[in-house]
Design a protein around this motif. Sequence first.
Motif, mmCIF file in Angstrom:
data_model
loop_
_atom_site.group_PDB
_atom_site.id
_atom_site.type_symbol
_atom_site.label_atom_id
_atom_site.label_comp_id
_atom_site.label_asym_id
_atom_site.label_seq_id
_atom_site.Cartn_x
_atom_site.Cartn_y
_atom_site.Cartn_z
ATOM 1 N N PRO A 113 0.830 -1.281 0.046
ATOM 2 C CA PRO A 113 -0.216 -0.058 0.100
ATOM 3 C C PRO A 113 0.849 1.300 0.061
ATOM 4 O O PRO A 113 0.510 2.155 -0.707
ATOM 5 N N ASN A 114 2.012 1.241 0.782
ATOM 6 C CA ASN A 114 2.905 2.490 0.512
ATOM 7 C C ASN A 114 3.372 2.838 -0.654
ATOM 8 O O ASN A 114 3.362 3.927 -1.156
ATOM 9 N N VAL A 115 3.626 1.654 -1.388
ATOM 10 C CA VAL A 115 4.120 1.937 -2.973
ATOM 11 C C VAL A 115 3.038 2.334 -3.628
ATOM 12 O O VAL A 115 3.309 3.486 -4.511
ATOM 13 N N LEU A 116 1.642 2.075 -3.543
ATOM 14 C CA LEU A 116 0.609 2.690 -4.342
ATOM 15 C C LEU A 116 0.656 4.112 -3.918
ATOM 16 O O LEU A 116 0.226 4.965 -4.860
ATOM 17 N N GLY A 117 0.290 4.407 -2.685
ATOM 18 C CA GLY A 117 0.329 5.747 -2.388
ATOM 19 C C GLY A 117 1.589 6.734 -2.737
ATOM 20 O O GLY A 117 1.236 7.899 -3.544
ATOM 21 N N ALA A 118 2.684 6.058 -2.886
ATOM 22 C CA ALA A 118 3.757 6.988 -3.516
ATOM 23 C C ALA A 118 3.790 7.274 -4.803
ATOM 24 O O ALA A 118 3.918 8.415 -5.663
ATOM 25 N N ALA A 119 3.086 6.173 -5.538
ATOM 26 C CA ALA A 119 2.982 6.210 -6.822
ATOM 27 C C ALA A 119 1.956 7.075 -7.437
ATOM 28 O O ALA A 119 1.632 7.978 -8.502
#
Length: 182
Positions: A113-119
């Motif tokens: 989820p953190n990667v989705l948010g950053a993307a």
Amino acid sequence: LLGLVSFGRFTLFQACLWLAITAASLIAAAQLEAPGTAIKHQLVTLFLAAAAITIAGYIRSFPEERFHLIMACFLISMTCAALFAIVGRLGLAPGATEYFTSYGRGRGTFKDPNVLGAALVPALAYLCWMVMRRRQVPIVLVTAIGGMLTLGLFFSFSRGAWLAMAICLVVLGVGIAISSRR
């Protein structure tokens, strides 16, 4: 190969630096008892550096047109990822929660989820920039895409991505205010 990419001297210098860094890292990784993971990480780093240099060379020829093309494609892909995160978080399809969430947080098509948010942050920033700088964007389309991206960012429950989005909007607003003629 197709003549779509042109490199300047600085880009070639950067490519040589990345090759040297990767070579040194591979030599260091070879000294480990189990070098498999370290070598894999260095090869992924080399791939990402090569991709970044290729994209920079692609944009160099016709900067504005190609930048907007790349960002439009990125915006479409992030809208799809956010849509999957929303569907998974809200359980709108059978099995969606299992595939598109982790620990109750939307992750869409990403592993985390953190990667989705950053993307999602650059996609939202580009959409805001389009609204502020270009007048021909249909408001219904912007609202639908912006809503999905914002909801996807919210459902990622990534505090770092939320903070990055807030900082990005402040920097974007200040930059546009400074560079605006009126």
